[in-house]
Structures are given as C-alpha cells and as structure tokens.
Design an enzyme around this catalytic site. Sequence first.
Site, PDB file in Angstrom:
ATOM      1  N   PHE A   1       0.840  -1.210   0.000  1.00  0.00           N
ATOM      2  CA  PHE A   1       0.000   0.000   0.000  1.00  0.00           C
ATOM      3  C   PHE A   1       0.875   1.261   0.000  1.00  0.00           C
ATOM      4  O   PHE A   1       0.886   2.032  -0.968  1.00  0.00           O
ATOM      5  CB  PHE A   1      -0.927  -0.070   1.219  1.00  0.00           C
ATOM      6  CG  PHE A   1      -1.686   1.178   1.562  1.00  0.00           C
ATOM      7  CD1 PHE A   1      -2.249   1.972   0.579  1.00  0.00           C
ATOM      8  CD2 PHE A   1      -1.858   1.540   2.900  1.00  0.00           C
ATOM      9  CE1 PHE A   1      -2.958   3.127   0.908  1.00  0.00           C
ATOM     10  CE2 PHE A   1      -2.576   2.682   3.240  1.00  0.00           C
ATOM     11  CZ  PHE A   1      -3.112   3.476   2.249  1.00  0.00           C
TER      12      PHE A   1
ATOM     13  N   TYR B   1      22.935   0.049  14.352  1.00  0.00           N
ATOM     14  CA  TYR B   1      23.761   0.292  13.154  1.00  0.00           C
ATOM     15  C   TYR B   1      24.266   1.736  13.132  1.00  0.00           C
ATOM     16  O   TYR B   1      25.352   2.012  12.632  1.00  0.00           O
ATOM     17  CB  TYR B   1      22.977  -0.023  11.871  1.00  0.00           C
ATOM     18  CG  TYR B   1      23.101  -1.469  11.469  1.00  0.00           C
ATOM     19  CD1 TYR B   1      22.453  -2.473  12.191  1.00  0.00           C
ATOM     20  CD2 TYR B   1      23.891  -1.855  10.388  1.00  0.00           C
ATOM     21  CE1 TYR B   1      22.570  -3.804  11.837  1.00  0.00           C
ATOM     22  CE2 TYR B   1      24.019  -3.190  10.027  1.00  0.00           C
ATOM     23  CZ  TYR B   1      23.357  -4.155  10.754  1.00  0.00           C
ATOM     24  OH  TYR B   1      23.485  -5.477  10.410  1.00  0.00           O
TER      25      TYR B   1
ATOM     26  N   SER C   1       6.298  -5.278   5.467  1.00  0.00           N
ATOM     27  CA  SER C   1       5.724  -5.970   6.630  1.00  0.00           C
ATOM     28  C   SER C   1       4.205  -5.960   6.498  1.00  0.00           C
ATOM     29  O   SER C   1       3.621  -4.963   6.076  1.00  0.00           O
ATOM     30  CB  SER C   1       6.080  -5.277   7.946  1.00  0.00           C
ATOM     31  OG  SER C   1       5.369  -5.891   9.012  1.00  0.00           O
TER      32      SER C   1
ATOM     33  N   ARG D   1      -8.431  -4.082   8.081  1.00  0.00           N
ATOM     34  CA  ARG D   1      -8.294  -2.730   8.630  1.00  0.00           C
ATOM     35  C   ARG D   1      -9.681  -2.088   8.656  1.00  0.00           C
ATOM     36  O   ARG D   1     -10.539  -2.381   7.830  1.00  0.00           O
ATOM     37  CB  ARG D   1      -7.352  -1.850   7.795  1.00  0.00           C
ATOM     38  CG  ARG D   1      -5.926  -2.328   7.638  1.00  0.00           C
ATOM     39  CD  ARG D   1      -5.286  -2.852   8.868  1.00  0.00           C
ATOM     40  NE  ARG D   1      -4.987  -1.902   9.924  1.00  0.00           N
ATOM     41  CZ  ARG D   1      -3.824  -1.300  10.114  1.00  0.00           C
ATOM     42  NH1 ARG D   1      -2.831  -1.502   9.290  1.00  0.00           N
ATOM     43  NH2 ARG D   1      -3.632  -0.482  11.140  1.00  0.00           N
TER      44      ARG D   1
ATOM     45  N   ASP E   1       9.905  -7.026  -3.388  1.00  0.00           N
ATOM     46  CA  ASP E   1       8.685  -7.459  -2.686  1.00  0.00           C
ATOM     47  C   ASP E   1       8.515  -8.959  -2.896  1.00  0.00           C
ATOM     48  O   ASP E   1       8.807  -9.473  -3.981  1.00  0.00           O
ATOM     49  CB  ASP E   1       7.475  -6.708  -3.275  1.00  0.00           C
ATOM     50  CG  ASP E   1       6.325  -6.599  -2.282  1.00  0.00           C
ATOM     51  OD1 ASP E   1       5.951  -5.478  -1.940  1.00  0.00           O
ATOM     52  OD2 ASP E   1       5.807  -7.657  -1.858  1.00  0.00           O
TER      53      ASP E   1
ATOM     54  N   TYR F   1       3.879  -7.926  15.959  1.00  0.00           N
ATOM     55  CA  TYR F   1       4.032  -6.672  15.215  1.00  0.00           C
ATOM     56  C   TYR F   1       4.689  -5.601  16.087  1.00  0.00           C
ATOM     57  O   TYR F   1       5.730  -5.044  15.732  1.00  0.00           O
ATOM     58  CB  TYR F   1       2.658  -6.204  14.732  1.00  0.00           C
ATOM     59  CG  TYR F   1       2.706  -5.038  13.793  1.00  0.00           C
ATOM     60  CD1 TYR F   1       3.257  -5.166  12.522  1.00  0.00           C
ATOM     61  CD2 TYR F   1       2.200  -3.796  14.155  1.00  0.00           C
ATOM     62  CE1 TYR F   1       3.301  -4.089  11.641  1.00  0.00           C
ATOM     63  CE2 TYR F   1       2.231  -2.711  13.285  1.00  0.00           C
ATOM     64  CZ  TYR F   1       2.782  -2.866  12.026  1.00  0.00           C
ATOM     65  OH  TYR F   1       2.825  -1.796  11.154  1.00  0.00           O
TER      66      TYR F   1
END
Length: 354
Positions: free
Chosen positions: A35, A198, A112, A227, A55, A184
């Site tokens: 999205f 990092y 994700s 959603r 992807d 999540y």
Amino acid sequence: MYDHEQDLNEINTRLKKDNISFKDKNILITGGAGFLGSWICETLLMQGAKIICLDNLSSGQWDNVKHLNSNPNFTFIHHDISIPIYFGRTMPNAVSYPNISEKLDYVMHLASRASPFEFKNFAISILKSNTLGTMNALGIATAHQAILFYSSTSECYGNPPPDQVPTSEDYWGHVNPIGPRSCYDESKRAGEAFCKAYELQHNINVHFVRIFNTYGPRIRSGHEFGRVVPNFIHQCLNDDPITVFGDGTQIRCLTYVVDEIEGLLRDAYIPEARGIPINVGNDKMISILDLAHLIKELTDSNSKIIHKPLPIDDPILRQPVLTRAKTILNWEPHTELRDGLSKTIQWFKETFDK
Ligand code: UDP
C-alpha cells in the site's frame, strides 16, 4: 472518477515547496508493491529517481506496480527481505544481484504485513520482516553507505495510559510482549533498536518514522485483511452489517495516504530527522462508532451497525503529538477525513466493480 495522478502531483507539489527532490537517486524500496510502498515508488519515479522495488508479493500486490514495469527507471525484484540479499557484489549465503551495480543512495524498508487480522496466521513472517528484514536492509545500507529509512509504527506505544495520549516520541510504550499483537509491536520496536545499533556501531544514517493509521486508495480490502476503513467501506458498499468491535468508543486518528507519503518522504530526506523517531499521522480524533456512521453516510448505505467483541489489547486511544513533525519536517496533514474517505470510496467502487 478517482484521480490518482492528481494525488501524486499533490504530494510532489508540496515536496517541491521545500526543494525536496530524489531526482537521479538510486533507491531500494522493500515492500514496494504494498500500500504505502507502491505510492512511494510512483512518487519518486515522478521525481526522476531510479527505483528497485523489492517485494515477495505475500501481502504486496503486483497490480499495485505492474503499470510501472515498463519504466526504464523501475526494476522489480521478487524477494523476501528477511533473507539476505546483496546488490553489486556477491556474498556467501546470500542472494546476489551483481548486475545491479550502481551505488544505492537510499534503502527504504517498508516490507511488513500490518493488519491486526493477520497477526495470528503470519506472526512469524511479521517478526522476521521487522527484525531480520530490518537487519538485512541495514546491511545493504551499510555496504552502500546509503541512508536507511525505516517505517516504524505508533504500535510501538502499545496501549498507553490516558495521561500519555496524545503520545509524544519520548514515551517508551506500554506493550504486551506476549499478547496477540506482540509479533508486530515488539518486532517494530526491535527494528528501531536495529536502526540505533547500526547508527552506533557503523555510523549509518538512519531515519525512522512512527506511522499512525493510514487509509486511502490501494489499502487492501477483503475481510481477512481487516483494517477498519476498508472493512467498513466494503461492508457499506455491499449493504452488509458494519462490524464495530466493542462499543466503538475506541479512538483513532486517520491519515489520508497523500499526507502520509509526503511526511515519510520529508523524513527520509531531511538531515535533521536523522536518528530520531518522528510521529507521522493525523491528530484529529474519531471514535470507531462515529467512523461507521460517517462511512455509512458517505456510501449512502443501508447497512446496519452490529457489535462484535473488542480484540485483546486493542488500543483504546491513539493520537500523536506532532511537534517534531511540524518543526523538523515542516509537515502536517491537510486532508479532511470526509474528503479522503470520499476519494477512497470512489476508488473502491471503480476497482472492485470492474
Ligand atoms: N475495528 C472494528 N471493526 C473492524 C475492524 C476494526 O471495529 O471491522 C476496530 C479495531 O478494533 C480498532 C480500530 O477499528 O479499534 C482500528 O482497527 P485497525 O485494524 O484498522 O487498526 P489498528 O488501529 O487496530 O492497528
């Protein structure tokens, strides 16, 4: 008619005002078919950037980017970022793309799944995308000395007590580490920790935003994705019952995708955003019950509202403090909820009636 070109132009017009341009930059976007990722691909291509869209098409969709595939500045790689991958050189135990040899300027990590409905069936891959995936994205950024942009989330705050709402970036969160949302929430938090590690150890230029609920054209639809905005629109357009969880008094702030993408790209670009989380979301609140009534009105639907149990650990109240976004990014949301929802509804009608 929903005018996608106009929305993309709007983002670029706003960015141009502050001379924010990614022209000629080489940019790797993980989750580029998702999205938010696909909106970023399109916006940056319009600016003249060269995009590698990576992807695994698990939740991202080819339909979101297939129209970009003929653009010479767009390359698609079918790959899961939680598996190591290198560009421009070969590495042991890693997938290598030695033929993509130009130096990357940015690595933007958006891969994700994000829908609470998916947390049960995809818990492990969600954990991997945000931990191993973030680590791999940071590894690529380190090899190329590129800027790493990481899409974190308001879920880092978990379910904050009322005196911590609106929530500023200084709040450390109230997260259940073993609850149904932990795959999540905790992995996104770990992703932020990877960014800081990092930065500390390798001096990598890391930028990360905490994204609040975002909606708009291309948000996935269908009950299993769950959603609230696509669910309610889908239900209303089909005159199905509108499923409000709990009594519907829980509060969310909803950001239209044009505003969100502008905020994310500002964060990636602006040097002062380096190394600090910044909330990017709307601060106008709406209860889920009021949202159900609004979408019913805008779709002119005969749907009835029904109530279902509130999911465990569902945050009661979520609202960002936007001081950093306003002062550091010179960003605030512009789109009224009614306008953003009307565009999204129009897109749903045109996309699913085909
Ligand atoms: N929700 C709802 N009905 C639905 C889907 C979601 O009432 O069909 C509620 C959900 O319980 C939450 C809010 O809407 O309180 C926002 O849910 P969403 O899944 O969009 O995102 P979240 O903010 O929970 O990550």
